[in-house]
Design an enzyme around this catalytic site. Structure first.
Site, short mmCIF file in Angstrom:
data_model
loop_
_atom_site.label_atom_id
_atom_site.label_comp_id
_atom_site.label_asym_id
_atom_site.label_seq_id
_atom_site.Cartn_x
_atom_site.Cartn_y
_atom_site.Cartn_z
N ARG A 157 58.73 54.03 -27.04
CA ARG A 157 59.68 53.02 -27.54
C ARG A 157 59.22 52.46 -28.89
O ARG A 157 60.01 52.34 -29.82
CB ARG A 157 59.79 51.85 -26.56
N ILE A 158 57.94 52.09 -28.97
CA ILE A 158 57.47 51.45 -30.21
C ILE A 158 57.41 52.49 -31.33
O ILE A 158 57.79 52.21 -32.47
CB ILE A 158 56.10 50.77 -29.98
N ILE A 235 47.84 50.50 -33.94
CA ILE A 235 48.53 49.37 -33.30
C ILE A 235 48.58 49.61 -31.80
O ILE A 235 49.21 48.87 -31.04
CB ILE A 235 49.95 49.21 -33.92
N ARG A 237 45.67 50.94 -29.08
CA ARG A 237 44.56 50.35 -28.33
C ARG A 237 43.24 50.71 -29.01
O ARG A 237 43.13 51.81 -29.59
CB ARG A 237 44.50 50.92 -26.91
N GLU A 266 36.67 45.08 -28.77
CA GLU A 266 37.21 43.78 -29.15
C GLU A 266 36.96 42.75 -28.04
O GLU A 266 36.93 43.11 -26.86
CB GLU A 266 38.72 43.90 -29.45
N HIS A 284 44.40 41.73 -32.62
CA HIS A 284 45.28 42.16 -31.51
C HIS A 284 46.50 41.24 -31.41
O HIS A 284 46.74 40.60 -30.38
CB HIS A 284 44.49 42.18 -30.20
C1 DGY Z 1 50.37 45.02 -25.07
O1 DGY Z 1 51.49 44.62 -24.80
O2 DGY Z 1 49.87 45.99 -24.51
C2 DGY Z 1 49.64 44.27 -26.13
O3 DGY Z 1 48.62 45.05 -26.67
C3 DGY Z 1 49.11 42.98 -25.58
O4 DGY Z 1 48.13 43.28 -24.65
#
Ligand code: DGY
Length: 324
Positions: A157-158, A235, A237, A266, A284
């Site tokens: 989606r992202i 963006i 992990r 982190e 984050h």
């Molecule tokens: C997510 O939605 O996975 C963001 O990284 C916040 O943890």
């Protein structure tokens, strides 16, 4: 009959838990500290549901020591802090917060790409430091984004929301996923294997979930395959990128710059990344807008409400936990 108990492992917004107050006993977090395994065991013992978040390690051992637990409602689309296989084995439902954060996170990927590409971080530090005394033709030259090729690793989606934005920049988009998406769902982008993507893309954005399969998908060899003018954005992990290898690549000029919102250990950041002027580093905050963080909390609480109602939670991750 005793009321169900719902634990909140972190402090969220002051009224996040309010919709549950009439229906369950709430065990709120006294301080906003990231709980380790021992802390989770202390705080969640005896609870039927836990509202958790990234960095809250519900590993197999923790899960096995919480026999009353029936639901882990994660605030976040990612849930690599939870051993979903162990949870499923124990009949525990796991939920996440997809969709509500897609657009904000895609915006943040672009913020990092623009900031790293156009050297916003290091030129701003230089200006604030009082070093700007004249205009110059070669002052803080950066990378063009318009008209270049963007490589997206992880076209969920992202990833697709990032690709939609790329059209406005006149970019050619290629992506890598396990499988090519059907036409119509690919935002006009072309599937490429990882090697082709890394060597062809002018800039690369990582937005793939973290797992054993995606651990260090970008390491020294992959960085060496990228263009020396490339910007790398993570963006997704921490752990997708080998932070030590990336720091070396930034230091040696093997790639031009990086925009990083997530890190391997982190909130501890590798000192060589902290020292790299050509890295834009953020804590984050990919989904951190007022509206989106509220929506994430509301969705996690709605999942708890579904469980209290005896219904399958609306964004259940491990659907195989439900009776057939
Ligand atoms: C997510 O939605 O996975 C963001 O990284 C916040 O943890």
């Amino acid at each position: 009959m005793s009321r169900p108990v719902v634990a909140f492992t972190r402090q969220y917004f002051p009224d996040t838990a309010a919709p549950l107050a009439d229906r369950a006993d709430l065990r709120l977090s006294p301080a906003d500290e990231a709980l380790d395994a021992a802390g989770i065991l202390r705080h969640v013992a005896g609870c039927g549901a836990a509202v958790a978040t990234t960095g809250c390690p519900f590993n197999a051992s923790v899960i096995d020591q919480l026999p009353e637990l029936r639901l882990i409602a994660n605030v976040g689309v990612g849930y690599n802090n939870i051993d979903v296989v162990a949870a499923t084995r124990r009949g525990i439902m796991v939920t996440n917060t997809p969709d509500v954060l897609t657009e904000s996170t895609a915006d943040m990927a672009w913020a990092l790409l623009l900031a790293a590409g156009r050297r916003i971080g290091d030129s701003e530090r230089w200006l604030r430091d009082g070093q700007w005394n004249r205009w110059a033709i070669d002052l803080w030259l950066g990378a063009d984004l318009h008209g270049t090729t963007l490589g997206i690793v992880g076209m969920g989606r992202i990833g697709r929301a990032i690709a939609r934005r790329a059209k406005g920049f006149g970019m050619n988009v290629i992506y890598h996923n396990r499988r090519a998406l059907p036409p119509g769902e690919d935002e006009g982008a072309r599937w490429a294997d990882k090697a082709e993507l890394l060597s062809t893309a002018d800039h690369v954005i990582l937005v793939v979930p973290y797992s054993a399969d995606t651990h260090h998908i970008i390491g020294a060899a992959e960085l060496a395959a990228m263009k020396p003018t490339a910007v790398l954005v993570n963006i997704g992990r921490g752990g997708l990128v080998d932070d030590v290898a990336l720091a070396q690549a930034l230091q040696s000029g093997q790639i031009a710059s990086a925009g990083l919102d997530v890190f391997e250990n982190e909130p501890r950041i590798h000192p060589d990344l902290l020292a790299a002027p050509n890295a834009v580093l953020t804590p984050h905050i990919g989904s951190a807008t007022f509206r989106t963080r509220r929506a994430m909390c509301d969705l996690a609480v709605a999942n708890v409400t579904d469980w209290l109602d005896g219904k399958p939670p609306r964004t259940l991750v491990n659907k195989d936990v439900l009776p057939a």
